[in-house]
Write an enzyme that holds these catalytic residues in place. Sequence first.
Site, PDB file in Angstrom:
ATOM      1  N   ARG A 298      27.947  35.604  34.856  1.00 59.41           N
ATOM      2  CA  ARG A 298      26.504  35.705  34.622  1.00 59.41           C
ATOM      3  C   ARG A 298      26.207  36.975  33.823  1.00 59.41           C
ATOM      4  O   ARG A 298      27.082  37.790  33.560  1.00 59.41           O
ATOM      5  CB  ARG A 298      25.743  35.725  35.958  1.00 59.41           C
ATOM      6  CG  ARG A 298      26.018  36.944  36.811  1.00 59.41           C
ATOM      7  CD  ARG A 298      25.391  36.807  38.191  1.00 59.41           C
ATOM      8  NE  ARG A 298      25.621  38.012  38.996  1.00 59.41           N
ATOM      9  CZ  ARG A 298      25.597  38.033  40.320  1.00 59.41           C
ATOM     10  NH1 ARG A 298      25.347  36.920  40.977  1.00 59.41           N
ATOM     11  NH2 ARG A 298      25.806  39.171  40.972  1.00 59.41           N
TER      12      ARG A 298
ATOM     13  N   ASP B  46      36.146  36.304  36.898  1.00 58.83           N
ATOM     14  CA  ASP B  46      35.098  36.733  37.819  1.00 58.83           C
ATOM     15  C   ASP B  46      35.498  36.365  39.235  1.00 58.83           C
ATOM     16  O   ASP B  46      36.389  35.532  39.449  1.00 58.83           O
ATOM     17  CB  ASP B  46      33.761  36.060  37.468  1.00 58.83           C
ATOM     18  CG  ASP B  46      32.557  36.915  37.837  1.00 58.83           C
ATOM     19  OD1 ASP B  46      32.501  37.382  38.991  1.00 58.83           O
ATOM     20  OD2 ASP B  46      31.675  37.120  36.980  1.00 58.83           O
TER      21      ASP B  46
ATOM     22  N   ASP C 111      39.289  39.985  40.884  1.00 55.14           N
ATOM     23  CA  ASP C 111      38.671  41.167  41.461  1.00 55.14           C
ATOM     24  C   ASP C 111      39.247  42.332  40.679  1.00 55.14           C
ATOM     25  O   ASP C 111      40.421  42.684  40.833  1.00 55.14           O
ATOM     26  CB  ASP C 111      39.018  41.279  42.944  1.00 55.14           C
ATOM     27  CG  ASP C 111      38.422  42.518  43.606  1.00 55.14           C
ATOM     28  OD1 ASP C 111      38.072  43.474  42.887  1.00 55.14           O
ATOM     29  OD2 ASP C 111      38.325  42.545  44.849  1.00 55.14           O
ATOM     30  N   VAL C 112      38.439  42.939  39.816  1.00 52.31           N
ATOM     31  CA  VAL C 112      38.960  43.925  38.872  1.00 52.31           C
ATOM     32  C   VAL C 112      39.512  45.171  39.549  1.00 52.31           C
ATOM     33  O   VAL C 112      40.249  45.941  38.924  1.00 52.31           O
ATOM     34  CB  VAL C 112      37.893  44.324  37.828  1.00 52.31           C
ATOM     35  CG1 VAL C 112      37.506  43.140  36.970  1.00 52.31           C
ATOM     36  CG2 VAL C 112      36.669  44.960  38.499  1.00 52.31           C
TER      37      VAL C 112
ATOM     38  N   ASN D 205      33.773  44.088  31.288  1.00 58.62           N
ATOM     39  CA  ASN D 205      32.334  44.003  31.511  1.00 58.62           C
ATOM     40  C   ASN D 205      31.947  44.155  32.977  1.00 58.62           C
ATOM     41  O   ASN D 205      30.851  44.638  33.283  1.00 58.62           O
ATOM     42  CB  ASN D 205      31.807  42.657  30.989  1.00 58.62           C
ATOM     43  CG  ASN D 205      30.394  42.371  31.459  1.00 58.62           C
ATOM     44  OD1 ASN D 205      29.429  42.939  30.969  1.00 58.62           O
ATOM     45  ND2 ASN D 205      30.271  41.484  32.454  1.00 58.62           N
TER      46      ASN D 205
ATOM     47  N   TYR E  10      27.018  55.516  39.947  1.00 52.83           N
ATOM     48  CA  TYR E  10      27.137  54.647  38.775  1.00 52.83           C
ATOM     49  C   TYR E  10      27.326  55.483  37.511  1.00 52.83           C
ATOM     50  O   TYR E  10      28.227  55.231  36.705  1.00 52.83           O
ATOM     51  CB  TYR E  10      25.872  53.800  38.679  1.00 52.83           C
ATOM     52  CG  TYR E  10      25.814  52.835  37.525  1.00 52.83           C
ATOM     53  CD1 TYR E  10      26.458  51.598  37.585  1.00 52.83           C
ATOM     54  CD2 TYR E  10      25.064  53.128  36.377  1.00 52.83           C
ATOM     55  CE1 TYR E  10      26.380  50.694  36.541  1.00 52.83           C
ATOM     56  CE2 TYR E  10      24.986  52.226  35.330  1.00 52.83           C
ATOM     57  CZ  TYR E  10      25.642  51.010  35.418  1.00 52.83           C
ATOM     58  OH  TYR E  10      25.553  50.119  34.367  1.00 52.83           O
TER      59      TYR E  10
ATOM     60  N   LYS F 152      30.492  55.640  34.807  1.00 49.81           N
ATOM     61  CA  LYS F 152      30.292  55.300  33.406  1.00 49.81           C
ATOM     62  C   LYS F 152      30.680  56.466  32.488  1.00 49.81           C
ATOM     63  O   LYS F 152      31.193  56.243  31.380  1.00 49.81           O
ATOM     64  CB  LYS F 152      28.843  54.871  33.166  1.00 49.81           C
ATOM     65  CG  LYS F 152      28.456  53.585  33.899  1.00 49.81           C
ATOM     66  CD  LYS F 152      29.368  52.424  33.565  1.00 49.81           C
ATOM     67  CE  LYS F 152      28.929  51.128  34.224  1.00 49.81           C
ATOM     68  NZ  LYS F 152      29.753  49.960  33.806  1.00 49.81           N
TER      69      LYS F 152
ATOM     70  N   THR G 277      19.060  41.592  33.256  1.00 44.37           N
ATOM     71  CA  THR G 277      20.033  40.861  34.062  1.00 44.37           C
ATOM     72  C   THR G 277      19.737  41.124  35.533  1.00 44.37           C
ATOM     73  O   THR G 277      18.856  41.907  35.875  1.00 44.37           O
ATOM     74  CB  THR G 277      21.473  41.319  33.757  1.00 44.37           C
ATOM     75  OG1 THR G 277      21.627  42.678  34.205  1.00 44.37           O
ATOM     76  CG2 THR G 277      21.788  41.229  32.271  1.00 44.37           C
TER      77      THR G 277
END
Length: 258
Positions: free
Chosen positions: A16, A37, A58-59, A85, A150, A154, A185
Site C-alpha cells: 500500500r 511486504d 519482514d525487513v 520503502n 523516526y 531517517k 498515505t
Amino acid sequence: MGKLDGRVVIVTGAARGQGEQEARLFAAEGARVVVADVLDDQAEALAKELGALHVRLDVSKEADWDAAVAATKEAYGRIDGLVNNAGILRFNSLVDTPLEEFMQVVQVNQVGCFLGIKAVAGEIAAAGGGTIVNTASYTAMTGMAAVGTYAATKHAILGLTRVAAMELAQQGIRVNAMCPGAIDTAMSNPALLDPDADAEEMSKAIGDLYRKLVPLGRIGRPEEVAKLALFLTSDDSSYITGQPFVIDGGWLAGVSIL
C-alpha cells in the site's frame, strides 16, 4: 519501450501507499516487480493484478531477506534493483519514548534498510550493476518534534546511502535516497486504517494543515514519490549516486509568515 524493460526490482512495503504506487509504475515501465511486504493479502492481490511476484518480507529479519532474494532469483534469475520503502512511524516525545518503541522503529526503518543493501548488493553486481533507492524523509534533513525516533532512523538512512554509494560504485551500483515530506498515505493519516475513525474528516484536517505549512499548498501524492523512485532507478539518473532527493512541496525551504 518502458524505462525499466527487462529489469527485476524488489520493492519493500509494496502492499500500500508509496510502495504500491512504485510497484504499479515500475510494472507499467516494463520491470518485473517483486512485491515484498508482511501484509500478505494486500500484497498478493497487487502482485496478481500486476503479474508480479509476491514475497513475504519482514525487513527487520535477515532470514526473510535471504528467502526473498532466493525466491526472486528462482522466479526471475537475477536482481537489478531495490527500493527500500518499508517503514513505520510512532509519535512520542523523546523523553517519553520507551526503549522498546525506539528499537521497533530502528529495526524496521534503519536495520531493514541496512539488511536490504547487504542482501541485494552482490546479486545486483552479478547482474552487471543496477540501483538501490532508500526511502528516507524530510525529517532526515531537519528535526521535527514528536517524531524523534523516526527522524533518527531517517538521518541514519542518509548515512547508509552515502557509504553504500561510495563502496558499491565500482560494482556498477548507484545508491540514492528519497526524502518525502507529508504524503497522502496511511502513515500521514492513520485514520485511513481505522474503520471506526472519520477518515474523511481527518483527511480534511490534514489537508488544511499542509495548505498552511507547505509552499505548494497541499499534501503530496504517493504517485509523485513513485515518479522520483522511477527516475532514480532508471538510466535517466545514470550519473547520480550518493544523493538525497527532497520531495516535499517546498516545506524544507523555510517557514512562511504570510
